[in-house]
Design a protein around this motif. Sequence first.
Motif, PDB file in Angstrom:
ATOM      1  N   VAL A 142      47.976 -52.915 113.583  1.00 21.98           N
ATOM      2  CA  VAL A 142      47.597 -54.314 113.815  1.00 21.98           C
ATOM      3  C   VAL A 142      46.559 -54.374 114.937  1.00 21.98           C
ATOM      4  O   VAL A 142      45.559 -55.093 114.840  1.00 21.98           O
ATOM      5  CB  VAL A 142      48.834 -55.180 114.161  1.00 21.98           C
ATOM      6  N   LEU A 143      46.771 -53.585 115.970  1.00 23.35           N
ATOM      7  CA  LEU A 143      45.848 -53.578 117.100  1.00 23.35           C
ATOM      8  C   LEU A 143      44.460 -53.068 116.730  1.00 23.35           C
ATOM      9  O   LEU A 143      43.453 -53.595 117.184  1.00 23.35           O
ATOM     10  CB  LEU A 143      46.416 -52.725 118.247  1.00 23.35           C
ATOM     11  N   ASP A 144      44.415 -52.038 115.867  1.00 26.55           N
ATOM     12  CA  ASP A 144      43.102 -51.481 115.523  1.00 26.55           C
ATOM     13  C   ASP A 144      42.470 -52.139 114.303  1.00 26.55           C
ATOM     14  O   ASP A 144      41.376 -51.778 113.881  1.00 26.55           O
ATOM     15  CB  ASP A 144      43.171 -49.962 115.358  1.00 26.55           C
ATOM     16  N   GLY A 145      43.160 -53.105 113.720  1.00 28.10           N
ATOM     17  CA  GLY A 145      42.589 -53.849 112.605  1.00 28.10           C
ATOM     18  C   GLY A 145      42.742 -53.190 111.253  1.00 28.10           C
ATOM     19  O   GLY A 145      42.245 -53.699 110.248  1.00 28.10           O
ATOM     20  N   SER A 146      43.441 -52.059 111.182  1.00 25.89           N
ATOM     21  CA  SER A 146      43.590 -51.385 109.887  1.00 25.89           C
ATOM     22  C   SER A 146      44.816 -51.859 109.110  1.00 25.89           C
ATOM     23  O   SER A 146      44.928 -51.614 107.921  1.00 25.89           O
ATOM     24  CB  SER A 146      43.669 -49.867 110.084  1.00 25.89           C
TER      25      SER A 146
END
Length: 145
Positions: free
Chosen positions: A128-132
């Motif tokens: 979630v943090l890295d957008g994946s």
Amino acid sequence: MKSSLRSIGDTAARFGLKTNVLRHWEDVGLLKPERDGAGRRRYGDDDLVRIAVILRSKAAGMSLEQIAVLLDDDHGPQRHRVLQEHIAELDRRMEEMRRSRAMTLHAFKCEAHDITRCPHFRAMVTDVLDGSGTWRSMEPSQALP
């Protein structure tokens, strides 16, 4: 054996619905109840099955448009596409639920004072943090204050 016909009030009450829900489903083509001599809606056993299918499908996350395709005899090939898409969506949601469960179990057992500082807990949200990662954003009406 002839099916007994029920009024809109009795039918709605049977499923814990308001009568306007059944009227709306009729307006969008999901239901086609018989009419009596005075023009009142009369729901038979087949209508009850359709209502049960609509309720179960909505609970599984299907839209009324998807349900319309599911219930329409003229949409065979389109029905398969809609069902395949829905199965993929259910699989995605089940994976998100699995991840959420694992995260919740870890949080429950973790002794960290601030769970967001726990390295193991943080690792569960790196996608979630890295957008994946994929997730369904909350509708404005579902957002927390």
